[in-house]
Design a protein around this motif. Structure first.
Motif, short mmCIF file in Angstrom:
data_model
loop_
_atom_site.label_atom_id
_atom_site.label_comp_id
_atom_site.label_asym_id
_atom_site.label_seq_id
_atom_site.Cartn_x
_atom_site.Cartn_y
_atom_site.Cartn_z
N VAL A 110 68.85 -23.39 -37.85
CA VAL A 110 70.18 -22.95 -38.53
C VAL A 110 71.28 -22.94 -37.71
O VAL A 110 71.13 -22.96 -36.49
N ASP A 111 72.32 -23.41 -38.49
CA ASP A 111 73.75 -23.77 -37.58
C ASP A 111 74.60 -22.34 -38.04
O ASP A 111 74.31 -21.81 -38.77
N PRO A 112 75.31 -22.20 -36.89
CA PRO A 112 76.24 -20.84 -36.99
C PRO A 112 76.65 -20.65 -38.43
O PRO A 112 76.99 -19.55 -39.17
N GLU A 113 77.34 -21.70 -39.07
CA GLU A 113 77.96 -21.56 -40.37
C GLU A 113 77.00 -21.66 -41.65
O GLU A 113 77.64 -21.48 -42.61
N ASP A 114 75.87 -21.75 -41.37
CA ASP A 114 74.78 -21.73 -42.49
C ASP A 114 74.81 -20.21 -42.97
O ASP A 114 74.58 -19.43 -42.13
N THR A 120 70.96 -24.18 -44.96
CA THR A 120 70.39 -25.00 -43.76
C THR A 120 69.41 -25.88 -44.44
O THR A 120 69.60 -27.15 -43.91
N ALA A 121 68.43 -25.58 -45.41
CA ALA A 121 67.65 -26.70 -45.62
C ALA A 121 68.25 -27.76 -46.44
O ALA A 121 68.09 -28.97 -46.25
N LEU A 122 69.42 -27.47 -47.14
CA LEU A 122 70.02 -28.41 -47.82
C LEU A 122 70.94 -29.54 -47.08
O LEU A 122 70.90 -30.67 -47.00
N ARG A 123 71.51 -28.61 -46.00
CA ARG A 123 72.51 -29.45 -45.11
C ARG A 123 71.48 -30.48 -44.38
O ARG A 123 71.83 -31.66 -44.24
N GLU A 124 70.52 -29.91 -43.44
CA GLU A 124 69.55 -30.69 -42.98
C GLU A 124 68.94 -31.78 -43.85
O GLU A 124 68.80 -33.09 -43.24
N ALA A 125 68.51 -31.71 -45.03
CA ALA A 125 67.85 -32.52 -45.95
C ALA A 125 68.97 -34.01 -46.24
O ALA A 125 68.83 -34.89 -46.16
N ASN A 126 70.42 -33.37 -46.44
CA ASN A 126 71.26 -34.27 -46.65
C ASN A 126 71.43 -35.15 -45.25
O ASN A 126 71.62 -36.38 -45.23
N GLU A 127 71.51 -34.60 -43.89
CA GLU A 127 71.77 -35.27 -42.92
C GLU A 127 70.48 -36.21 -42.63
O GLU A 127 70.63 -37.26 -41.94
#
Length: 258
Positions: A110-114, A120-127
């Motif tokens: 988890v990032d602080p802005e999540d 978190t899951a969508l951001r990481e999957a995109n990255e």
């Protein structure tokens, strides 16, 4: 479910063939431990509960989320998933600190802005895979699981996409490869076996999947096996085939990767 994430969950978008899993997601934690000796089940449950309690009390929890993304047609009938249904899986780069070279769901810390596990899951999957988050419909969260080797408490985010679009490894330093694996390949009894890490942990053997040149084991295989059981998709398979991790990896000719 996080308050910040509440507006992102859309369980009504689940196709009918995925409904048996979504509707019975509360049974997944019990299914995680299916087939293990009673004393091992009790030990794992106690360790998970203790880790959750200590992390919450000490404020030092390491939270993470992964995207468990099913894709396939929206109109198929309940029962076995359609032939074209698939599950998104990555292979972690061999240079990573934790779980190097393992098949995994896209995800991470988890990032602080999540705002919650969906973010978190969508951001990481995109990255990791380049997937367009706008094509993904988060359905429901599976119960948080403590991963002892890395110390993370992971929320699997069960999601659906009729068509996730192109996916590929974005950063080779983090992700070695990306694949959409047919769900029926996981269901096929011939692709299933039990795997243990070393001789001392043979009694702790867990389900694994041998898919051509990919070995899916550990946390990811544990989640997939539990979902197959809960959804009613699992077929009888030979649980007496129990291999050490090195031997199982040798059978797919690599390090658990594609």
């Amino acid at each position: 479910m996080s308050a910040g994430d509440s507006q992102l969950w859309v369980p009504s978008r689940a196709p009918s063939w995925l409904s048996p899993l979504v509707d019975n997601v509360d049974r997944v934690p019990t299914a995680y431990l299916h087939g293990l000796p009673a004393d091992v089940r009790a030990m794992l449950t106690a360790a998970n509960n203790q880790a959750n309690t200590q992390a919450a009390a000490g404020g030092n929890r390491r939270d993470a989320a992964v995207l468990v993304l099913f894709s396939g047609p929206p109109g198929a009938q309940p029962g076995m998933p359609p032939e074209s249904a698939d599950l998104l899986v990555t292979v972690r780069a061999s240079t990573l600190r934790h779980h190097a070279g393992q098949a995994a769901f896209p995800g991470g810390a988890v990032d602080p802005e999540d705002t919650g596990p969906v973010a978190t899951a969508l951001r990481e999957a995109n990255e990791e895979t380049g997937i367009d988050p706008g094509r993904v419909h988060p359905l429901v969260a599976l119960e948080k699981i403590y991963i002892a080797p890395s110390g993370f408490q992971v929320v699997p985010v069960l999601a659906y996409s009729e068509d996730p679009g192109p996916v590929a490894a974005v950063d080779p330093a983090e992700t070695a490869s990306v694949a959409r694996i047919p769900v029926r390949a996981f269901i096929n009894p011939e692709n299933r076996l039990m795997v243990y890490r070393d001789a001392r942990s043979r009694r702790w053997a867990m389900p694994a999947f041998r898919l051509n040149d990919m070995l899916v084991w550990g946390f990811t295989a544990q989640v997939i096996s539990a979902m197959l059981d809960v959804a009613g998709w699992a077929q009888p398979w030979d649980t007496t085939e129990v291999l050490g991790l090195d031997e199982a990896i040798a059978q797919v000719g690599g390090e658990g990767g594609i």
